[in-house]
Design an enzyme around this catalytic site. Structure first.
Site, mmCIF file in Angstrom:
data_model
loop_
_atom_site.group_PDB
_atom_site.id
_atom_site.type_symbol
_atom_site.label_atom_id
_atom_site.label_comp_id
_atom_site.label_asym_id
_atom_site.label_seq_id
_atom_site.Cartn_x
_atom_site.Cartn_y
_atom_site.Cartn_z
ATOM 1 N N ARG A 73 -27.961 25.874 40.779
ATOM 2 C CA ARG A 73 -26.704 25.664 40.037
ATOM 3 C C ARG A 73 -25.465 26.073 40.836
ATOM 4 O O ARG A 73 -24.342 25.811 40.414
ATOM 5 C CB ARG A 73 -26.755 26.386 38.678
ATOM 6 C CG ARG A 73 -25.564 26.055 37.780
ATOM 7 C CD ARG A 73 -25.727 26.561 36.365
ATOM 8 N NE ARG A 73 -26.194 27.922 36.286
ATOM 9 C CZ ARG A 73 -25.446 29.003 36.521
ATOM 10 N NH1 ARG A 73 -24.173 28.874 36.849
ATOM 11 N NH2 ARG A 73 -25.967 30.206 36.414
ATOM 12 N N TYR A 94 -14.735 1.871 33.468
ATOM 13 C CA TYR A 94 -16.056 1.904 32.838
ATOM 14 C C TYR A 94 -15.910 2.444 31.400
ATOM 15 O O TYR A 94 -15.196 3.419 31.169
ATOM 16 C CB TYR A 94 -16.979 2.784 33.688
ATOM 17 C CG TYR A 94 -18.231 3.219 32.980
ATOM 18 C CD1 TYR A 94 -19.147 2.281 32.502
ATOM 19 C CD2 TYR A 94 -18.497 4.569 32.773
ATOM 20 C CE1 TYR A 94 -20.290 2.687 31.843
ATOM 21 C CE2 TYR A 94 -19.649 4.980 32.110
ATOM 22 C CZ TYR A 94 -20.541 4.031 31.649
ATOM 23 O OH TYR A 94 -21.662 4.423 30.986
ATOM 24 N N ASP A 148 -13.113 6.117 41.205
ATOM 25 C CA ASP A 148 -14.523 5.824 40.939
ATOM 26 C C ASP A 148 -14.899 4.675 41.871
ATOM 27 O O ASP A 148 -14.453 3.540 41.689
ATOM 28 C CB ASP A 148 -14.694 5.434 39.464
ATOM 29 C CG ASP A 148 -16.155 5.199 39.089
ATOM 30 O OD1 ASP A 148 -16.944 4.832 39.985
ATOM 31 O OD2 ASP A 148 -16.501 5.352 37.910
ATOM 32 N N LYS A 163 -26.382 4.083 40.504
ATOM 33 C CA LYS A 163 -26.244 2.661 40.797
ATOM 34 C C LYS A 163 -26.664 2.366 42.249
ATOM 35 O O LYS A 163 -27.825 2.469 42.579
ATOM 36 C CB LYS A 163 -24.810 2.233 40.483
ATOM 37 C CG LYS A 163 -24.326 2.723 39.105
ATOM 38 C CD LYS A 163 -25.138 2.118 38.004
ATOM 39 C CE LYS A 163 -24.991 2.634 36.599
ATOM 40 N NZ LYS A 163 -24.225 3.703 36.151
HETATM 41 N N1 PLP Z 1 -18.689 4.746 36.664
HETATM 42 C C1 PLP Z 1 -19.087 3.472 36.603
HETATM 43 C C2 PLP Z 1 -18.259 2.419 37.286
HETATM 44 C C3 PLP Z 1 -20.246 3.123 35.910
HETATM 45 O O1 PLP Z 1 -20.620 1.828 35.858
HETATM 46 C C4 PLP Z 1 -21.001 4.143 35.276
HETATM 47 C C5 PLP Z 1 -22.210 3.814 34.520
HETATM 48 O O2 PLP Z 1 -22.510 2.680 34.260
HETATM 49 C C6 PLP Z 1 -20.549 5.463 35.359
HETATM 50 C C7 PLP Z 1 -19.409 5.733 36.071
HETATM 51 C C8 PLP Z 1 -21.303 6.579 34.700
HETATM 52 O O3 PLP Z 1 -22.454 6.872 35.432
HETATM 53 P P1 PLP Z 1 -23.779 7.538 34.811
HETATM 54 O O4 PLP Z 1 -24.377 6.545 33.873
HETATM 55 O O5 PLP Z 1 -24.605 7.840 36.016
HETATM 56 O O6 PLP Z 1 -23.341 8.774 34.084
#
Ligand code: PLP
Length: 392
Positions: free
Chosen positions: A47, A101, A173, A198
């Site tokens: 952690r 997202y 992001d 992803k």
């Molecule tokens: N950012 C984007 C562009 C995403 O597509 C996603 C999930 O689909 C996330 C963040 C969140 O990721 P996680 O599902 O790993 O928490």
């Protein structure tokens, strides 16, 4: 040891590995949750984000994103929420681009006001929308490009320059692009986040997140991260390290496949609209060309069908492409954002964002592009008057 290389192909394979070839060419897995404290400079604990398996992955990703330091989290949302809560306090304001997202939008709406953090949204296609929304108490600007699910493009360099001039921290992001296609730190951004679930994991079998930044900012985020405790264990880190070894080769194939598919769908009579930054007709194409090394494996399109039901019938007629949530894996996935990634938004919020019920998002895999297109052609032709393009 970290490889000092300019080649991403090489960095994917070698960077960060902690190996002694006599014992094997793969970093050993340390599943331990307890570490000795005598004769060490720093106490090790999962952690505290400082085990060897965590460091191995972070070092590889630092090379790929040109970052100084980073932290791994149990999900993309853990990385996003921990980072923002480390940077913001009561009375601060954060400016987001509007297209994000759906889970991030839900986090913003559900959590920030409770903590006394104010926020607003800017239209990502115009810089004046960002500059006009900046307030004296704005501490962070947060962008996502290409955006989920409409693949809108934000001018990263312009946002970074605007923020820097005002002493505002920038966060991006970078999930959709992956570090192979886009390196925002090189364009002036302070903090890069990924949903590692992803492209970084790439096989639809690991959930994790990562934040990559300067040593100074990482120290600040780490203090909050240690309290929130969203770390991952050594075994998961080892799986991530293995996945990253093929990141470059996977993403290059996904770039090629997605461009092929986008071009074919753009000519298809059964398709109303295709969103892909690699198409010359995409409004963000020129900016994408200037800031991306490849246009990515994500696209979305609207078939000439209306409503959720018609979109669902189409997806049920697919035989190769899998209707499923998530993205970035080796297998091609399709989903209706209105029912998946953006389901938590109200119908009004979706309408404002331009996410129609018929919109379908495709995460293009590494299969034969001809097979993927054949599957879409067949499902579009099934029970409709549409004409298929030839399977080039
Ligand atoms: N950012 C984007 C562009 C995403 O597509 C996603 C999930 O689909 C996330 C963040 C969140 O990721 P996680 O599902 O790993 O928490």
């Amino acid at each position: 040891m970290r490889e000092n290389t300019n080649s991403k192909d090489t960095a994917c394979v070698h960077a960060g590995s902690h190996i002694n070839p006599v014992n094997g060419v793969v970093t050993p897995v340390y599943p331990s949750a307890a570490y000795g404290y005598l004769d060490v400079e720093e106490n090790i604990y999962p952690r505290y984000y400082n085990t060897i398996n965590q460091q191995t992955v972070v070092e590889k990703l630092c090379i790929l994103e040109n970052a100084e330091a980073g932290l791994l989290f149990s999900s993309g949302m853990a990385a996003i929420s921990t980072t923002l809560l480390a940077l913001l306090k009561v009375g601060d304001h954060i400016l987001f681009q509007r297209d994000l997202y759906g889970g991030t939008v839900h986090f913003i709406n559900a959590e920030l006001n409770k903590l006394g953090i104010d926020f607003s949204f800017a239209d990502s296609s115009t810089m004046s929308s960002f500059s006009e929304a900046i307030r004296p108490e704005t501490k962070v600007i947060y962008i996502e490009t290409p955006s989920n699910p409409l693949l809108k493009i934000t001018d990263i360099k312009a946002v970074a320059a605007l923020a820097k001039a005002k002493g505002i921290v920038t966060v991006i992001d970078n999930t959709f692009a992956s570090p192979i296609n886009q390196n925002p730190i090189n364009l002036g951004i302070d903090i890069v986040l990924h949903s590692g679930t992803k492209y970084l994991s790439g096989h639809s079998d690991i959930i994790f997140g990562v934040v990559l930044t300067s040593a100074e900012i990482e120290k600040q985020i780490r203090q909050t991260a240690v309290n929130f405790g969203g770390n991952i264990n050594g075994t998961t880190c080892a799986l991530i390290e293995r996945s990253l070894k093929t990141l470059s080769i996977r993403v290059q194939k996904q770039n090629e496949n997605a461009l092929f598919l986008a071009e074919a769908l753009a000519q298809h009579k059964g398709v109303k609209k295709v969103n892909y930054p690699g198409l010359a007709t995409h409004p963000g194409h020129e900016i994408a060309q200037s800031q991306m090394m490849g246009f990515g494996g994500m696209l979305s399109f609207e078939p000439n069908l209306s409503g959720l039901e018609a979109a669902e019938t189409f997806t049920r007629n697919l035989r190769l492409i899998i209707p499923a949530l998530s993205l970035g894996g080796v297998e091609t996935l399709i989903c209706a954002p209105a029912r998946t990634s953006h389901i938590k938004l109200s119908a009004e919020e979706r309408k404002q964002a331009g996410i129609t019920d018929a919109l379908l998002r495709v995460s293009v895999g590494i299969e034969s592009a001809h097979d993927i297109l054949k599957d879409i052609n067949r499902a579009l032709a099934f029970g409709s008057e549409t004409t298929s393009v030839s399977n080039r």
